[in-house]
Design an enzyme around this catalytic site. Structure first.
Site, PDB file in Angstrom:
ATOM      1  N   PHE A 120       8.918  16.047  -2.266  1.00 57.54           N
ATOM      2  CA  PHE A 120       9.738  15.570  -1.149  1.00 57.54           C
ATOM      3  C   PHE A 120      11.083  16.284  -1.072  1.00 57.54           C
ATOM      4  O   PHE A 120      12.081  15.705  -0.670  1.00 57.54           O
ATOM      5  CB  PHE A 120       9.909  14.038  -1.198  1.00 57.54           C
ATOM      6  CG  PHE A 120       8.709  13.341  -0.639  1.00 57.54           C
ATOM      7  CD1 PHE A 120       8.715  12.826   0.634  1.00 57.54           C
ATOM      8  CD2 PHE A 120       7.536  13.269  -1.380  1.00 57.54           C
ATOM      9  CE1 PHE A 120       7.590  12.231   1.169  1.00 57.54           C
ATOM     10  CE2 PHE A 120       6.400  12.673  -0.865  1.00 57.54           C
ATOM     11  CZ  PHE A 120       6.425  12.148   0.419  1.00 57.54           C
ATOM     12  N   LEU A 121      11.076  17.537  -1.486  1.00 65.26           N
ATOM     13  CA  LEU A 121      12.287  18.345  -1.342  1.00 65.26           C
ATOM     14  C   LEU A 121      11.992  19.554  -0.446  1.00 65.26           C
ATOM     15  O   LEU A 121      12.443  20.654  -0.721  1.00 65.26           O
ATOM     16  CB  LEU A 121      12.794  18.805  -2.713  1.00 65.26           C
ATOM     17  CG  LEU A 121      13.630  17.813  -3.522  1.00 65.26           C
ATOM     18  CD1 LEU A 121      14.109  18.434  -4.815  1.00 65.26           C
ATOM     19  CD2 LEU A 121      14.832  17.286  -2.730  1.00 65.26           C
ATOM     20  N   HIS A 122      11.180  19.331   0.582  1.00 66.59           N
ATOM     21  CA  HIS A 122      10.868  20.416   1.511  1.00 66.59           C
ATOM     22  C   HIS A 122      11.628  20.174   2.808  1.00 66.59           C
ATOM     23  O   HIS A 122      11.439  19.142   3.447  1.00 66.59           O
ATOM     24  CB  HIS A 122       9.369  20.479   1.787  1.00 66.59           C
ATOM     25  CG  HIS A 122       8.559  20.663   0.542  1.00 66.59           C
ATOM     26  ND1 HIS A 122       8.501  21.870  -0.126  1.00 66.59           N
ATOM     27  CD2 HIS A 122       7.817  19.794  -0.182  1.00 66.59           C
ATOM     28  CE1 HIS A 122       7.746  21.729  -1.203  1.00 66.59           C
ATOM     29  NE2 HIS A 122       7.324  20.481  -1.266  1.00 66.59           N
ATOM     30  N   LEU A 175      -0.602   4.516   0.201  1.00 64.82           N
ATOM     31  CA  LEU A 175      -1.415   5.697   0.546  1.00 64.82           C
ATOM     32  C   LEU A 175      -0.654   6.653   1.463  1.00 64.82           C
ATOM     33  O   LEU A 175       0.233   6.237   2.215  1.00 64.82           O
ATOM     34  CB  LEU A 175      -2.732   5.284   1.212  1.00 64.82           C
ATOM     35  CG  LEU A 175      -2.730   4.573   2.566  1.00 64.82           C
ATOM     36  CD1 LEU A 175      -2.502   5.502   3.737  1.00 64.82           C
ATOM     37  CD2 LEU A 175      -4.050   3.851   2.755  1.00 64.82           C
ATOM     38  N   ARG A 176      -1.023   7.926   1.361  1.00 67.10           N
ATOM     39  CA  ARG A 176      -0.469   8.935   2.256  1.00 67.10           C
ATOM     40  C   ARG A 176      -1.552   9.320   3.243  1.00 67.10           C
ATOM     41  O   ARG A 176      -2.671   9.624   2.822  1.00 67.10           O
ATOM     42  CB  ARG A 176      -0.052  10.196   1.481  1.00 67.10           C
ATOM     43  CG  ARG A 176       1.056   9.978   0.489  1.00 67.10           C
ATOM     44  CD  ARG A 176       1.099  11.081  -0.532  1.00 67.10           C
ATOM     45  NE  ARG A 176      -0.135  11.130  -1.330  1.00 67.10           N
ATOM     46  CZ  ARG A 176      -0.438  12.094  -2.203  1.00 67.10           C
ATOM     47  NH1 ARG A 176       0.381  13.097  -2.382  1.00 67.10           N
ATOM     48  NH2 ARG A 176      -1.568  12.056  -2.886  1.00 67.10           N
ATOM     49  N   GLU A 200       0.844  -1.198   0.000  1.00 63.64           N
ATOM     50  CA  GLU A 200       0.000   0.000   0.000  1.00 63.64           C
ATOM     51  C   GLU A 200       0.880   1.249   0.000  1.00 63.64           C
ATOM     52  O   GLU A 200       1.856   1.315   0.728  1.00 63.64           O
ATOM     53  CB  GLU A 200      -0.894  -0.023   1.259  1.00 63.64           C
ATOM     54  CG  GLU A 200      -1.825   1.149   1.380  1.00 63.64           C
ATOM     55  CD  GLU A 200      -2.665   1.335   0.132  1.00 63.64           C
ATOM     56  OE1 GLU A 200      -3.383   0.400  -0.258  1.00 63.64           O
ATOM     57  OE2 GLU A 200      -2.598   2.426  -0.480  1.00 63.64           O
ATOM     58  N   GLY A 255      12.611  20.661   6.730  1.00 66.72           N
ATOM     59  CA  GLY A 255      11.747  20.792   7.905  1.00 66.72           C
ATOM     60  C   GLY A 255      12.390  20.164   9.131  1.00 66.72           C
ATOM     61  O   GLY A 255      13.616  20.042   9.206  1.00 66.72           O
ATOM     62  N   CYS A 306       5.383   5.248   8.892  1.00 64.63           N
ATOM     63  CA  CYS A 306       6.073   4.423   7.888  1.00 64.63           C
ATOM     64  C   CYS A 306       7.566   4.693   7.742  1.00 64.63           C
ATOM     65  O   CYS A 306       8.376   3.784   7.920  1.00 64.63           O
ATOM     66  CB  CYS A 306       5.381   4.587   6.540  1.00 64.63           C
ATOM     67  SG  CYS A 306       3.747   3.854   6.528  1.00 64.63           S
TER      68      CYS A 306
HETATM   69  P1  NAD Z   1      -2.658   0.469  12.471  1.00 64.10           P
HETATM   70  O1  NAD Z   1      -1.873   0.242  13.705  1.00 64.10           O
HETATM   71  O2  NAD Z   1      -3.377   1.755  12.281  1.00 64.10           O
HETATM   72  O3  NAD Z   1      -3.730  -0.698  12.285  1.00 64.10           O
HETATM   73  C1  NAD Z   1      -3.451  -2.050  12.498  1.00 64.10           C
HETATM   74  C2  NAD Z   1      -4.696  -2.706  13.039  1.00 64.10           C
HETATM   75  O4  NAD Z   1      -4.475  -4.117  13.110  1.00 64.10           O
HETATM   76  C3  NAD Z   1      -5.054  -2.277  14.471  1.00 64.10           C
HETATM   77  O5  NAD Z   1      -6.368  -1.770  14.511  1.00 64.10           O
HETATM   78  C4  NAD Z   1      -4.910  -3.569  15.291  1.00 64.10           C
HETATM   79  O6  NAD Z   1      -5.832  -3.669  16.353  1.00 64.10           O
HETATM   80  C5  NAD Z   1      -5.145  -4.621  14.237  1.00 64.10           C
HETATM   81  N1  NAD Z   1      -4.614  -5.951  14.574  1.00 64.10           N
HETATM   82  C6  NAD Z   1      -3.461  -6.290  15.183  1.00 64.10           C
HETATM   83  N2  NAD Z   1      -3.343  -7.612  15.311  1.00 64.10           N
HETATM   84  C7  NAD Z   1      -4.455  -8.149  14.749  1.00 64.10           C
HETATM   85  C8  NAD Z   1      -4.911  -9.472  14.547  1.00 64.10           C
HETATM   86  N3  NAD Z   1      -4.192 -10.515  14.941  1.00 64.10           N
HETATM   87  N4  NAD Z   1      -6.108  -9.660  13.941  1.00 64.10           N
HETATM   88  C9  NAD Z   1      -6.851  -8.603  13.532  1.00 64.10           C
HETATM   89  N5  NAD Z   1      -6.468  -7.318  13.693  1.00 64.10           N
HETATM   90  C10 NAD Z   1      -5.272  -7.089  14.284  1.00 64.10           C
HETATM   91  O7  NAD Z   1      -1.615   0.238  11.281  1.00 64.10           O
HETATM   92  P2  NAD Z   1      -1.649   0.920   9.814  1.00 64.10           P
HETATM   93  O8  NAD Z   1      -1.067   2.276   9.882  1.00 64.10           O
HETATM   94  O9  NAD Z   1      -2.965   0.721   9.234  1.00 64.10           O
HETATM   95  O10 NAD Z   1      -0.577   0.007   9.063  1.00 64.10           O
HETATM   96  C11 NAD Z   1      -0.865  -1.326   8.695  1.00 64.10           C
HETATM   97  C12 NAD Z   1       0.248  -1.813   7.780  1.00 64.10           C
HETATM   98  O11 NAD Z   1       0.217  -1.048   6.561  1.00 64.10           O
HETATM   99  C13 NAD Z   1       1.657  -1.646   8.332  1.00 64.10           C
HETATM  100  O12 NAD Z   1       2.449  -2.699   7.897  1.00 64.10           O
HETATM  101  C14 NAD Z   1       2.127  -0.361   7.704  1.00 64.10           C
HETATM  102  O13 NAD Z   1       3.516  -0.288   7.575  1.00 64.10           O
HETATM  103  C15 NAD Z   1       1.472  -0.427   6.338  1.00 64.10           C
HETATM  104  N6  NAD Z   1       1.239   0.876   5.722  1.00 64.10           N
HETATM  105  C16 NAD Z   1       0.793   1.922   6.468  1.00 64.10           C
HETATM  106  C17 NAD Z   1       0.540   3.152   5.862  1.00 64.10           C
HETATM  107  C18 NAD Z   1       0.073   4.326   6.671  1.00 64.10           C
HETATM  108  O14 NAD Z   1       0.146   5.440   6.148  1.00 64.10           O
HETATM  109  N7  NAD Z   1      -0.414   4.161   7.879  1.00 64.10           N
HETATM  110  C19 NAD Z   1       0.739   3.304   4.477  1.00 64.10           C
HETATM  111  C20 NAD Z   1       1.161   2.203   3.735  1.00 64.10           C
HETATM  112  C21 NAD Z   1       1.414   0.991   4.373  1.00 64.10           C
END
Ligand code: NAD
Length: 440
Positions: free
Chosen positions: A255-257, A156-157, A154, A259, A266
């Site tokens: 991404f050249l800002h 997303l930002r 994923e 700060g 992430c």
């Molecule tokens: P988050 O912490 O917001 O959400 C994770 C969720 O998983 C929590 O609600 C937690 O309760 C749940 N969880 C944990 N163990 C579980 C289980 N055994 N069964 C069911 N649910 C369970 O995390 P996030 O920010 O959504 O990130 C999720 C993944 O996506 C990570 O690997 C992250 O690196 C990746 N990612 C995040 C982003 C971002 O911007 N947040 C962007 C791209 C990729």
């Protein structure tokens, strides 16, 4: 198409909402009972612009439901997305505990052919590990059920998550299975028809693409931050340097800002994780390690600058505007504000903090400093009797503040604009001792 999303956090919830909006029947599952209860009562647990409307619309159409029942989520769907957290271990490697827990549960309850899609950011080899765990559980059950593993990272930002999921720059599908590939095309039917670029790779390539992308962006930020430190010393202007660099098509202005350093859920953990993956395979990730070190230095430099310009912060009060790691999110994970506030408090400062969405999260993350922080109702009350202000996050509402009103409430008039949002504002330059980043 019936889809389950395991993990209903920033990624899982947005993905679930968008998939439902694309017409799929979606089950969002999470172990966090409170989160699921909230969602069932139409309370959205995270702040993400536009998300609530999409969820409520699809709930009404009965295309999305929320549950804590993993058996139900696994049995009822053809495609299962894993979107649980992968935080950093102490040594920087990715903690796969939650991903592997989910794999075990899938193995326990899988009842017919399914595609298991890993959306969490995971080290190379995790897809195969997930596969082995499911097979082991099936062996225990004495059953043979076919399944395929796909890596679908994923990108997303936060703050723009909905749009990014609805109109991604690309969709990466990593799998060796032709059958799974065809099913994934159906999952992303809407995007496929809209000619979104699709990249079909093997599992390992897809797993590494995500880390490589995040690490590259982190390197870009650390690079311009390093130039900014030098620019301040030599009297150059980093905004103009970045603009000019960005006009070169090979570089791009994004991404050249400069700060206070990168943060969020992430970049900090993913850069450390890829360095750790490199170690495991005997390859030093020199460039990425340098970006991590430069980012830590950047936060220290901010504290040093404030201490230096204010001739010490002991006994002084500093207002902090914006706490979340970026605007339009309440996410405080690894936000630079945490280290910078801690650093200032350690030097004896008191803090007045205000953030449109990040304060609830900040309160428990900065519990160790709670005696030194007052959380304020708005930007103006934040300014009451402070000696200086640090603009940490560029929320839009801070761009339109009445700066004279702010100044009138302050005891002294230091203003550290860590996002360079007031550099063209003559009034700000006149009425404050104004310090932007990467220029004098
Ligand atoms: P988050 O912490 O917001 O959400 C994770 C969720 O998983 C929590 O609600 C937690 O309760 C749940 N969880 C944990 N163990 C579980 C289980 N055994 N069964 C069911 N649910 C369970 O995390 P996030 O920010 O959504 O990130 C999720 C993944 O996506 C990570 O690997 C992250 O690196 C990746 N990612 C995040 C982003 C971002 O911007 N947040 C962007 C791209 C990729």
């Amino acid at each position: 198409m019936k889809i389950s999303i395991i993990g209903t956090g920033y990624v899982g919830l947005v993905q679930g909402a968008v998939m439902a909006d694309f017409g799929a029947e979606v089950i969002c599952m999470d172990v966090n009972k409170e989160r699921i209860k909230d969602l069932n009562e139409d309370k959205i647990p995270i702040f993400e612009p536009g998300l609530k409307e999409v969820i409520l619309k699809n709930k009404k159409a009965k295309r999305i439901e929320f549950t804590t029942d993993i058996k139900y989520a696994v049995e009822k769907s053809q495609v299962i997305f894993i979107a649980v957290g992968t935080p950093a271990n102490e040594d920087g490697s990715a903690d796969l505990e939650y991903v592997l827990q989910v794999a075990e549960n899938i193995g326990k309850y899988i009842n017919e052919y399914k595609v298991i899609v890993d959306k969490s950011t995971v080290p190379v080899g995790t897809g195969k590990q997930v596969s082995k765990i499911i097979e082991k559980e099936l062996e225990k059950r004495g059953e043979k059920i076919e399944f395929d593993i796909v890596s679908n990272p994923e990108f997303l930002r936060e703050g723009k998550a909905l749009g990014d999921c609805q109109r991604p720059d690309r969709v990466v599908i990593g799998t060796d299975s032709v059958k799974a590939r065809e099913i994934m095309k159906k999952v992303y039917d809407v995007l496929y028809i809209n000619e979104t670029p699709f990249l079909f790779t093997n599992l390992e390539t897809a797993e590494l693409i995500k880390y490589a992308s995040n690490a590259f962006l982190a390197v870009k930020i650390s690079f311009i931050n390093e130039i900014a430190l030098l620019a301040e010393k030599v009297g150059a202007n980093t905004q103009e340097i970045a603009r000019s660099m960005g006009m070169d098509g090979r570089i791009s202005p994004k991404f050249l800002h400069c700060g206070p350093g990168y943060g969020g859920s992430c970049f900090p953990k993913d850069t450390k994780a890829i360095v750790s993956i490199g170690k495991k395979y005997g390859e030093d990730m020199y460039v990425i390690q340098a970006a991590i070190d430069a980012n830590e230095k950047q936060k220290r430099k901010v504290i040093e600058k404030i201490e230096d310009k204010m001739q010490g912060v002991k006994g002084k009060t500093i207002g902090v505007l914006g706490l979340s790691f970026k605007p339009d999110t309440d996410d405080m994970r690894d936000a630079p504000s945490i280290d910078i506030i801690r650093g200032l408090v350690k030097l004896g400062a008191k803090i007045h903090a205000y953030c449109p969405e990040g304060m609830k999260e900040a309160k428990w993350r900065l519990e160790d400093c709670e005696k030194s922080i007052i959380y304020c109702d708005d930007e103006y009350s934040m300014a009451n009797d402070v000696d200086g202000i640090v603009l940490m996050t560029e929320w839009n509402q801070f761009r339109g503040m009445d700066m004279k009103k702010i100044k009138d409430r302050m005891r002294d008039n230091f203003y550290f604009d860590l996002r360079n949002i007031h550099t063209k504002d003559k009034v700000v330059r006149e009425i404050f001792k104004y310090y932007p980043v990467g220029q004098n």
